[in-house]
Design a protein around this motif. Structure first.
Motif, PDB file in Angstrom:
ATOM      1  N   LYS A 271       0.843  -1.183   0.000  1.00 25.24           N
ATOM      2  CA  LYS A 271       0.000   0.000   0.000  1.00 25.24           C
ATOM      3  C   LYS A 271       0.885   1.243   0.000  1.00 25.24           C
ATOM      4  CE  LYS A 271      -3.932  -2.276   1.985  1.00 25.24           C
ATOM      5  NZ  LYS A 271      -3.508  -3.523   1.492  1.00 25.24           N
ATOM      6  N   MET A 272       0.427   2.285  -0.704  1.00 23.82           N
ATOM      7  CA  MET A 272       1.170   3.530  -0.820  1.00 23.82           C
ATOM      8  C   MET A 272       0.310   4.668  -0.289  1.00 23.82           C
ATOM      9  SD  MET A 272       3.888   2.866  -2.656  1.00 23.82           S
ATOM     10  CE  MET A 272       4.552   1.940  -3.987  1.00 23.82           C
ATOM     11  N   CYS A 273       0.937   5.641   0.336  1.00 20.91           N
ATOM     12  CA  CYS A 273       0.261   6.857   0.742  1.00 20.91           C
ATOM     13  C   CYS A 273       0.869   7.981  -0.083  1.00 20.91           C
ATOM     14  CB  CYS A 273       0.439   7.121   2.229  1.00 20.91           C
ATOM     15  SG  CYS A 273      -0.406   8.612   2.779  1.00 20.91           S
ATOM     16  N   VAL A 274       0.040   8.604  -0.926  1.00 22.32           N
ATOM     17  CA  VAL A 274       0.500   9.678  -1.799  1.00 22.32           C
ATOM     18  C   VAL A 274      -0.290  10.924  -1.454  1.00 22.32           C
ATOM     19  CG1 VAL A 274       0.844  10.433  -4.173  1.00 22.32           C
ATOM     20  CG2 VAL A 274       1.006   8.005  -3.626  1.00 22.32           C
ATOM     21  N   ASP A 275       0.373  11.903  -0.851  1.00 27.10           N
ATOM     22  CA  ASP A 275      -0.266  13.164  -0.474  1.00 27.10           C
ATOM     23  C   ASP A 275      -1.548  12.922   0.321  1.00 27.10           C
ATOM     24  OD1 ASP A 275      -0.499  15.934  -0.315  1.00 27.10           O
ATOM     25  OD2 ASP A 275      -1.523  16.101  -2.240  1.00 27.10           O
ATOM     26  N   GLY A 276      -1.506  11.970   1.252  1.00 25.99           N
ATOM     27  CA  GLY A 276      -2.633  11.685   2.134  1.00 25.99           C
ATOM     28  C   GLY A 276      -3.644  10.683   1.601  1.00 25.99           C
ATOM     29  N   VAL A 277      -3.452  10.157   0.389  1.00 23.20           N
ATOM     30  CA  VAL A 277      -4.378   9.184  -0.202  1.00 23.20           C
ATOM     31  C   VAL A 277      -3.702   7.818  -0.228  1.00 23.20           C
ATOM     32  CG1 VAL A 277      -5.659   8.551  -2.282  1.00 23.20           C
ATOM     33  CG2 VAL A 277      -5.439  10.961  -1.648  1.00 23.20           C
ATOM     34  N   ILE A 278      -4.382   6.791   0.310  1.00 23.67           N
ATOM     35  CA  ILE A 278      -3.842   5.437   0.311  1.00 23.67           C
ATOM     36  C   ILE A 278      -4.178   4.769  -1.025  1.00 23.67           C
ATOM     37  CG2 ILE A 278      -3.890   3.155   1.396  1.00 23.67           C
ATOM     38  CD1 ILE A 278      -2.764   5.141   3.312  1.00 23.67           C
ATOM     39  N   ILE A 279      -3.159   4.228  -1.683  1.00 22.18           N
ATOM     40  CA  ILE A 279      -3.316   3.528  -2.955  1.00 22.18           C
ATOM     41  C   ILE A 279      -2.904   2.082  -2.745  1.00 22.18           C
ATOM     42  CG2 ILE A 279      -2.543   3.407  -5.359  1.00 22.18           C
ATOM     43  CD1 ILE A 279      -1.868   6.384  -5.160  1.00 22.18           C
ATOM     44  N   SER A 280      -3.745   1.163  -3.172  1.00 19.18           N
ATOM     45  CA  SER A 280      -3.443  -0.260  -3.057  1.00 19.18           C
ATOM     46  C   SER A 280      -3.290  -0.834  -4.458  1.00 19.18           C
ATOM     47  CB  SER A 280      -4.572  -0.976  -2.318  1.00 19.18           C
ATOM     48  OG  SER A 280      -4.292  -2.339  -2.214  1.00 19.18           O
ATOM     49  N   HIS A 281      -2.167  -1.483  -4.713  1.00 19.77           N
ATOM     50  CA  HIS A 281      -1.897  -2.088  -6.015  1.00 19.77           C
ATOM     51  C   HIS A 281      -2.055  -3.592  -5.907  1.00 19.77           C
ATOM     52  CE1 HIS A 281      -0.179   1.620  -7.614  1.00 19.77           C
ATOM     53  NE2 HIS A 281       0.384   1.777  -6.441  1.00 19.77           N
ATOM     54  N   THR A 282      -2.695  -4.198  -6.909  1.00 24.84           N
ATOM     55  CA  THR A 282      -2.865  -5.643  -6.904  1.00 24.84           C
ATOM     56  C   THR A 282      -3.093  -6.160  -8.317  1.00 24.84           C
ATOM     57  OG1 THR A 282      -4.147  -7.482  -6.012  1.00 24.84           O
ATOM     58  CG2 THR A 282      -5.356  -5.454  -6.441  1.00 24.84           C
ATOM     59  N   TYR A 283      -2.712  -7.400  -8.539  1.00 26.27           N
ATOM     60  CA  TYR A 283      -2.988  -8.077  -9.805  1.00 26.27           C
ATOM     61  C   TYR A 283      -4.376  -8.731  -9.791  1.00 26.27           C
ATOM     62  CZ  TYR A 283       1.764  -7.889 -11.715  1.00 26.27           C
ATOM     63  OH  TYR A 283       2.951  -7.483 -12.247  1.00 26.27           O
ATOM     64  N   LYS A 284      -5.000  -8.825  -8.620  1.00 22.94           N
ATOM     65  CA  LYS A 284      -6.270  -9.531  -8.489  1.00 22.94           C
ATOM     66  C   LYS A 284      -7.376  -8.813  -9.259  1.00 22.94           C
ATOM     67  CE  LYS A 284      -5.227 -11.296  -3.918  1.00 22.94           C
ATOM     68  NZ  LYS A 284      -5.605 -11.262  -2.510  1.00 22.94           N
TER      69      LYS A 284
END
Length: 57
Positions: A32-45
């Motif tokens: 999971k990434m936090c970019v300027d206060g927004v959580i981004i989740s990356h997945t292949y699913k």
């Protein structure tokens, strides 16, 4: 292990993700990434039951 990596700006995130090894690791680990206060989740699913815009249920 899933964890959160923090970026101050979208430009910093894009620069880091443009390195193939970094992007590959993120997708494989579902980091999971936090970019300027927004959580981004990356997945292949795939989504379980995707709904197209305009569909009603």
């Amino acid at each position: 292990m899933k964890y959160i990596k923090y970026f101050e700006t979208i430009e910093e995130y894009q620069t880091w993700m443009s390195i193939e090894e970094n992007a590959d690791e993120v997708f494989k680990s579902e980091e999971k990434m936090c970019v300027d206060g927004v959580i981004i989740s990356h997945t292949y699913k795939d989504f379980e039951n995707p709904i197209a815009i305009g569909d009603t249920q």
